[in-house]
Design a protein around this motif. Sequence first.
Motif, PDB file in Angstrom:
ATOM      1  N   VAL A 241       1.036  -0.848   0.244  1.00  0.00           N
ATOM      2  CA  VAL A 241      -0.041   0.096  -0.188  1.00  0.00           C
ATOM      3  C   VAL A 241       0.592   1.197  -0.120  1.00  0.00           C
ATOM      4  N   VAL A 242       1.088   2.117  -1.201  1.00  0.00           N
ATOM      5  CA  VAL A 242       1.640   3.350  -1.344  1.00  0.00           C
ATOM      6  C   VAL A 242       0.695   4.495  -0.966  1.00  0.00           C
ATOM      7  N   GLY A 243       1.137   5.716   0.142  1.00  0.00           N
ATOM      8  CA  GLY A 243       1.008   6.560   0.902  1.00  0.00           C
ATOM      9  C   GLY A 243      -0.028   5.867   2.429  1.00  0.00           C
ATOM     10  N   GLY A 244       0.978   7.011   3.076  1.00  0.00           N
ATOM     11  CA  GLY A 244       0.741   7.138   4.694  1.00  0.00           C
ATOM     12  C   GLY A 244      -0.227   8.105   4.971  1.00  0.00           C
ATOM     13  N   GLY A 245      -1.651   8.473   4.215  1.00  0.00           N
ATOM     14  CA  GLY A 245      -2.634   9.486   4.203  1.00  0.00           C
ATOM     15  C   GLY A 245      -3.705   8.755   5.523  1.00  0.00           C
ATOM     16  N   ALA A 246      -4.317   8.827   5.469  1.00  0.00           N
ATOM     17  CA  ALA A 246      -5.679   8.352   6.219  1.00  0.00           C
ATOM     18  C   ALA A 246      -6.274   7.243   5.436  1.00  0.00           C
ATOM     19  N   VAL A 247      -6.782   7.463   4.139  1.00  0.00           N
ATOM     20  CA  VAL A 247      -7.088   6.446   3.028  1.00  0.00           C
ATOM     21  C   VAL A 247      -5.720   4.996   3.390  1.00  0.00           C
ATOM     22  N   GLY A 248      -4.723   5.410   2.877  1.00  0.00           N
ATOM     23  CA  GLY A 248      -3.186   3.850   3.198  1.00  0.00           C
ATOM     24  C   GLY A 248      -3.371   3.422   4.167  1.00  0.00           C
ATOM     25  N   ILE A 249      -3.182   4.515   5.771  1.00  0.00           N
ATOM     26  CA  ILE A 249      -3.293   3.510   7.064  1.00  0.00           C
ATOM     27  C   ILE A 249      -4.266   2.746   7.087  1.00  0.00           C
ATOM     28  N   GLU A 250      -5.894   3.764   6.603  1.00  0.00           N
ATOM     29  CA  GLU A 250      -6.588   2.775   6.886  1.00  0.00           C
ATOM     30  C   GLU A 250      -6.666   1.432   6.063  1.00  0.00           C
ATOM     31  N   MET A 251      -6.850   1.585   4.420  1.00  0.00           N
ATOM     32  CA  MET A 251      -6.313   0.478   3.684  1.00  0.00           C
ATOM     33  C   MET A 251      -5.410  -1.380   4.515  1.00  0.00           C
ATOM     34  N   ALA A 252      -4.781  -0.548   4.338  1.00  0.00           N
ATOM     35  CA  ALA A 252      -3.105  -1.533   4.900  1.00  0.00           C
ATOM     36  C   ALA A 252      -4.129  -2.148   6.139  1.00  0.00           C
ATOM     37  N   ALA A 253      -4.432  -1.372   7.163  1.00  0.00           N
ATOM     38  CA  ALA A 253      -4.340  -2.055   8.833  1.00  0.00           C
ATOM     39  C   ALA A 253      -5.863  -2.994   8.284  1.00  0.00           C
ATOM     40  N   GLU A 254      -6.872  -2.529   7.585  1.00  0.00           N
ATOM     41  CA  GLU A 254      -8.703  -2.883   7.395  1.00  0.00           C
ATOM     42  C   GLU A 254      -7.977  -4.250   6.213  1.00  0.00           C
ATOM     43  N   LEU A 255      -6.864  -4.152   5.829  1.00  0.00           N
ATOM     44  CA  LEU A 255      -6.597  -5.740   4.363  1.00  0.00           C
ATOM     45  C   LEU A 255      -5.845  -6.684   5.616  1.00  0.00           C
ATOM     46  N   LYS A 256      -4.916  -6.473   6.716  1.00  0.00           N
ATOM     47  CA  LYS A 256      -4.456  -6.815   7.892  1.00  0.00           C
ATOM     48  C   LYS A 256      -5.455  -7.453   8.604  1.00  0.00           C
ATOM     49  N   MET A 257      -6.631  -7.247   8.604  1.00  0.00           N
ATOM     50  CA  MET A 257      -7.438  -7.485   9.684  1.00  0.00           C
ATOM     51  C   MET A 257      -8.329  -8.402   9.174  1.00  0.00           C
ATOM     52  N   VAL A 258      -8.782  -8.227   7.733  1.00  0.00           N
ATOM     53  CA  VAL A 258      -9.554  -9.015   7.231  1.00  0.00           C
ATOM     54  C   VAL A 258      -9.006 -10.173   6.331  1.00  0.00           C
ATOM     55  N   GLN A 259      -7.966 -10.310   6.332  1.00  0.00           N
ATOM     56  CA  GLN A 259      -7.421 -11.236   6.170  1.00  0.00           C
ATOM     57  C   GLN A 259      -5.743 -10.913   6.876  1.00  0.00           C
ATOM     58  N   PRO A 260      -5.675 -11.545   7.620  1.00  0.00           N
ATOM     59  CA  PRO A 260      -4.690 -11.813   8.752  1.00  0.00           C
ATOM     60  C   PRO A 260      -3.053 -12.659   7.897  1.00  0.00           C
ATOM     61  N   ASP A 261      -3.365 -13.678   7.025  1.00  0.00           N
ATOM     62  CA  ASP A 261      -2.350 -14.388   6.487  1.00  0.00           C
ATOM     63  C   ASP A 261      -2.077 -13.594   5.622  1.00  0.00           C
ATOM     64  N   VAL A 262      -2.664 -12.580   5.089  1.00  0.00           N
ATOM     65  CA  VAL A 262      -1.816 -12.333   3.474  1.00  0.00           C
ATOM     66  C   VAL A 262      -0.761 -11.315   4.600  1.00  0.00           C
ATOM     67  N   ARG A 263       0.298 -10.744   3.782  1.00  0.00           N
ATOM     68  CA  ARG A 263       1.246 -10.259   4.418  1.00  0.00           C
ATOM     69  C   ARG A 263       1.574  -9.224   3.695  1.00  0.00           C
ATOM     70  N   VAL A 264       1.577  -7.957   4.509  1.00  0.00           N
ATOM     71  CA  VAL A 264       0.488  -6.215   3.590  1.00  0.00           C
ATOM     72  C   VAL A 264       1.783  -4.946   4.210  1.00  0.00           C
ATOM     73  N   THR A 265       2.436  -4.429   3.860  1.00  0.00           N
ATOM     74  CA  THR A 265       3.501  -3.483   3.827  1.00  0.00           C
ATOM     75  C   THR A 265       2.665  -2.447   2.957  1.00  0.00           C
ATOM     76  N   LEU A 266       2.690  -0.879   4.434  1.00  0.00           N
ATOM     77  CA  LEU A 266       2.973   0.650   3.941  1.00  0.00           C
ATOM     78  C   LEU A 266       4.096   1.254   3.915  1.00  0.00           C
ATOM     79  N   ALA A 267       3.724   1.643   2.507  1.00  0.00           N
ATOM     80  CA  ALA A 267       4.976   2.634   2.034  1.00  0.00           C
ATOM     81  C   ALA A 267       5.215   4.078   2.176  1.00  0.00           C
ATOM     82  N   HIS A 268       5.971   5.094   2.825  1.00  0.00           N
ATOM     83  CA  HIS A 268       4.782   6.601   2.758  1.00  0.00           C
ATOM     84  C   HIS A 268       6.555   7.181   2.663  1.00  0.00           C
ATOM     85  N   SER A 269       6.636   8.670   1.543  1.00  0.00           N
ATOM     86  CA  SER A 269       7.915   9.289   0.870  1.00  0.00           C
ATOM     87  C   SER A 269       8.599  10.153   2.396  1.00  0.00           C
TER      88      SER A 269
END
Length: 426
Positions: free
Chosen positions: A176-204
């Motif tokens: 997930v690229v972008g550490g604004g509100a959208v990126g934060i929530e999207m990365a965290a929700e992906l990880k919560m709903v699909q815990p077996d998926v590795r999720v990385t959040l990158a911010h500039s």
Amino acid sequence: MMDSHNQGVRSTANPFKVLIAGGCYSGLAAAINLLDKCDSALDARIPVSITILDERSGFCTPRDRLALALSSKEYADKCWVDFADVKILQRPDVRFVHGRVQKVDPATRTATILGNPASEQPSTEEEKITYDYFVAATGLRRVWPVVPQSLTRKTYLHEAGRHIDAVRGSAHPVLVVGGGAVGIEMAAELKMVQPDVRVTLAHSRDKLLSAEPLPDDVKDRALELVREAGVDTLMNHRLLSALPLKPEPEAGYEVEFTNGNKMTASVVIEAISRSVPSTDYLPRAALAADGSGLVRIRPTMQILAEETEDFPDVDRHFAVGDLIHWSGIKRCGAAMHEGKFAGLNIHQLMLQELSSLSEKKHTPEFQELAEIAPMIGLAVGRKGLSYGPGEGMKSGEDVLKVFFEDDLGFRIVWDYLRLGKDPVKV
């Protein structure tokens, strides 16, 4: 206030015509609050005809609920509501038009509408809609996946489902690229709903929420919550390229950052909004001089512009929601509040016109929008983060419950606007 456009006494045959461009939360709030006032007039109901224009066939939940919609097919099904299912507005004096506003001509109080992009066979014909009052509520144009690009519920569910399937089947991390509100929530929700998926959040930048006027401790706490949610983070990582893997492009992407670091990702989600105000249909005099494309307003939500031959009756033109040039972080709650004020203030102008021929003239009592201090509410997996004036920063599971309940706030907004309430019989 005498009105040269008025062709007689107001009646069901000659109602006040209100055109609202934009059928998301600010536009719906304007319509619902105006109807409340017109329905409850002391002497007699004020006749009104409201047209709500949107290029979609329904409204899609705002970004703080969209994160969950793109993580769960069950929630995605709940996130899009067709206008036909908004019960409170199913009444003969309200109609929905699916199309895009091309131009607003204040001199004739006419809006030019292009076709119906939400239909299976889009029309290219123009329609002219006249109005007594106009509300600009078309918001910002944002890229996928910040906002779905679909115009119908069917294509939206296909779009969201394809995204969810790609994430679920990932062999490499989801980036997930972008550490604004959208990126934060999207990365965290992906990880919560699909815990077996590795999720990385990158911010500039070195802090999340770097574009928002928030204290550093709020930004630092956001980073802590993201990591507590099980999301890996890459700070000071600006995306340079994401190229399909060779010889199997379906397997993912080779990602490179401007600092030289590289990684392989199954899916790359660019959660950088690149927001562009949807205001090109308005006279240039309505727009801010800073080139942002945002609309200048008075505290009454009326457009702030000099009255000229090309832009007469400025007082009859309102703007609400994300497209206005105003203080504060753009949020769903603020948009609904602004829409409410527009509806109430249009009612005041109607009362003024209705009293123009009577001995007792009505002086409008306008609701005025105050300056909005920076505030935010974030859902970060199973915890929430809030910040606002007077209350400071709070975080934890209890904060998530208060601000978002268990559906990222969908019920709160639905009930606040009374979208499922039976309409008043006209």
